[in-house]
Scaffold this motif. Structure first.
Motif: not given
Length: 149
Positions: A137-149
């Protein structure tokens, strides 16, 4: 006067080019530090998956007294006081006579802190969030976009 919110610059295991925030610190092989802006197109993980601003952990017993991570950002316009990272999990404010916020996100809220994501949505992030999910969540472009839910 203290600032209770901070921008997110990512977390330190990433290369400098993938850090978040309005201002990004790029270090070369010398002691010189420079800053550059980031536009929305650089947030490749998606605005709804990127933490931009959040409550910052402080030492609540030292409010209105200088503490090293909350002492001058509001007067200088820029200082390390104004950013936090995903290097550590968010934590509740300290309530002791010594110490500071440790450069972490956090708050005096029970259970978590309030964050603004890049799409303008406001989320309550629990202190018990998984560290990997929080770093994503803290990285803008690491390719690991995931929900924190």
């Amino acid at each position: 006067m203290v600032e209770h919110y901070a921008g997110c610059w990512g977390w330190s295991s990433y290369t400098n080019n993938s850090r978040n925030g309005i201002l990004i610190r790029n270090r070369d092989n010398t002691t010189t530090t420079s800053y550059r802006t980031v536009n929305i197109a650089a947030v490749t993980d998606g605005l709804s998956n990127t933490l931009m601003v959040g409550d910052k952990r402080l030492n609540a017993s030292r409010l209105n007294v200088a503490q090293s991570d909350d002492n001058e950002g509001y007067t200088s316009g820029w200082d390390h006081d104004m950013v936090r990272s995903g290097n550590s999990l968010p934590a509740p404010d300290l309530r002791s006579g010594t110490g500071n916020g440790g450069g972490r996100f956090g708050s005096s809220h029970t259970g978590g802190f309030v964050a603004v994501l890049g799409d303008g949505s406001v989320r309550f992030i629990r202190y018990s969030v998984n560290l990997t999910a929080f770093r994503n969540l803290c990285a803008k472009s690491d390719g690991n976009a995931r929900s924190i839910d």
